[in-house]
Design an enzyme around this catalytic site. Structure first.
Site, PDB file in Angstrom:
ATOM      1  CG  HIS A 189      -1.821  -1.126   1.382  1.00  0.00           C
ATOM      2  ND1 HIS A 189      -1.454  -2.299   1.994  1.00  0.00           N
ATOM      3  CD2 HIS A 189      -3.106  -1.287   0.967  1.00  0.00           C
ATOM      4  CE1 HIS A 189      -2.480  -3.142   1.957  1.00  0.00           C
ATOM      5  NE2 HIS A 189      -3.496  -2.557   1.341  1.00  0.00           N
TER       6      HIS A 189
ATOM      7  CB  ALA B 217     -11.763  -4.844   2.498  1.00  0.00           C
TER       8      ALA B 217
HETATM    9 CL1  6GU Z   1     -14.457   4.047   5.030  1.00  0.00          CL
HETATM   10  N1  6GU Z   1     -12.255   4.643   3.751  1.00  0.00           N
HETATM   11  C1  6GU Z   1     -11.108   4.340   3.129  1.00  0.00           C
HETATM   12  N2  6GU Z   1     -10.336   5.344   2.654  1.00  0.00           N
HETATM   13  N3  6GU Z   1     -10.674   3.091   2.950  1.00  0.00           N
HETATM   14  C2  6GU Z   1     -11.453   2.107   3.421  1.00  0.00           C
HETATM   15  C3  6GU Z   1     -12.652   2.342   4.077  1.00  0.00           C
HETATM   16  C4  6GU Z   1     -13.034   3.666   4.224  1.00  0.00           C
HETATM   17  N4  6GU Z   1     -13.193   1.161   4.437  1.00  0.00           N
HETATM   18  C5  6GU Z   1     -12.352   0.212   4.010  1.00  0.00           C
HETATM   19  N5  6GU Z   1     -11.292   0.775   3.398  1.00  0.00           N
END
Ligand code: 6GU
Length: 285
Positions: A88, A118
């Site tokens: 990442h 996810a």
């Molecule tokens: Cl709510 N935001 C982001 N930036 N990445 C995520 C997420 C939310 N939920 C899983 N990955």
């Protein structure tokens, strides 16, 4: 010569040779397993695993629960290779490091890339555990779209071999097949737009409102660098998100690792059905 001083293509070829020499057959399909699809490796037959730590020029995954292995084996008699553990940008890897594995997987003969992740569900119709087939994305890993200073190692995309401006990197036929698989198996799957942030933090209510307004259906922190790389080198791409939590201004909530695992329990067999179908499809057409 220090590895980082070799030219990038030389590093790709060296790594591809190291991996290819360990494989019984060259896989035509490569899979990047995000949270939610990790168990797919249990369904790969006669699997061999190569630790990231043993692969030259490869990064080492630093996240607990991401094992950091390449898994080669067979899915319904088709050779596949899967990345268990990805890199990442928020971990500090550069875009080049995050997308390096895609170039290697293409170099060993994979013409199709299946990516999963996810993500938070911004679209009010989405429920936890739903599958979203990614139709297109909004790249906010670098700030606003267009602010892509760390793609600097690539030439400007004005050459005749550059991807079409405005073209989606996601393969339409594979995406439609994925949605059809969901229909036939009777589970919910949507076609949606994935928005990538740098992370590692989640967002505010105002930010969710903004993301929804600009057309995003799910939000996550991965996938886009690998997909752009795959597009650049002409791979067919199927992208999928599993909705691990709800990302909405009217539903403030905490998400912990247990919630993500619970969502993965629902989504994993669904994603597996789609992957199997896509593997069959991409080796027969
Ligand atoms: Cl709510 N935001 C982001 N930036 N990445 C995520 C997420 C939310 N939920 C899983 N990955």
């Amino acid at each position: 010569k220090h590895p980082n001083q070799q030219c990038p293509a030389e590093r790709v070829l060296r790594t591809a040779e190291f991996i290819a020499c360990k494989l019984a057959e060259l896989p035509r399909v490569a899979i990047i397993l995000g949270s939610g699809l990790g168990n797919l490796v249990d369904y790969i037959e006669d699997a061999i695993a190569i630790d990231y730590a043993d692969i030259p020029n490869w990064g080492q995954s630093r996240i607990a629960g991401h094992s950091g292995q390449l898994i080669f084996g067979w899915l319904d008699s088709q050779p596949v290779i899967a990345m268990s553990g990805r890199f990442h940008r928020y971990e500090g890897w550069t875009t080049e490091q995050v997308s390096f594995p895609v170039r290697v997987l293409a170099a060993i003969g994979s013409h199709t890339l299946i990516v999963s992740n996810a993500a938070g569900g911004l679209n009010p119709k989405y429920r936890i555990g739903d599958i979203v087939v990614i139709r297109d994305h909004i790249d906010m890993l670098h700030g606003h779209p267009g602010q892509r200073f760390d793609y600097g190692i690539y030439p400007p995309q004005t050459r005749s071999d550059a991807p079409l401006r405005g073209a989606s990197p996601y393969d339409q036929a594979l995406s439609e097949k994925a949605l059809e698989t969901a229909r036939l198996n009777g589970f919910p799957a949507h076609s949606g737009t994935y928005l990538a942030t740098l992370g590692p933090t989640y967002e505010t209510r105002a930010e969710y409102r903004f993301m929804r307004k600009i057309g995003a259906d799910v939000v996550g922190m991965s996938t886009v660098p690998e997909v752009l790389q795959a597009q650049r080198i002409g791979m067919r791409v199927l992208g999928m998100s599993m909705v691990s939590n709800i990302a909405r201004p009217d539903a403030p909530q905490r998400t912990d690792h247990a919630d993500v695992l619970a969502a993965a329990q629902i989504a994993e067999p669904r994603m597996r059905a789609i992957v199997r179908e896509a593997v069959q499809r991409s080796t027969t057409s």
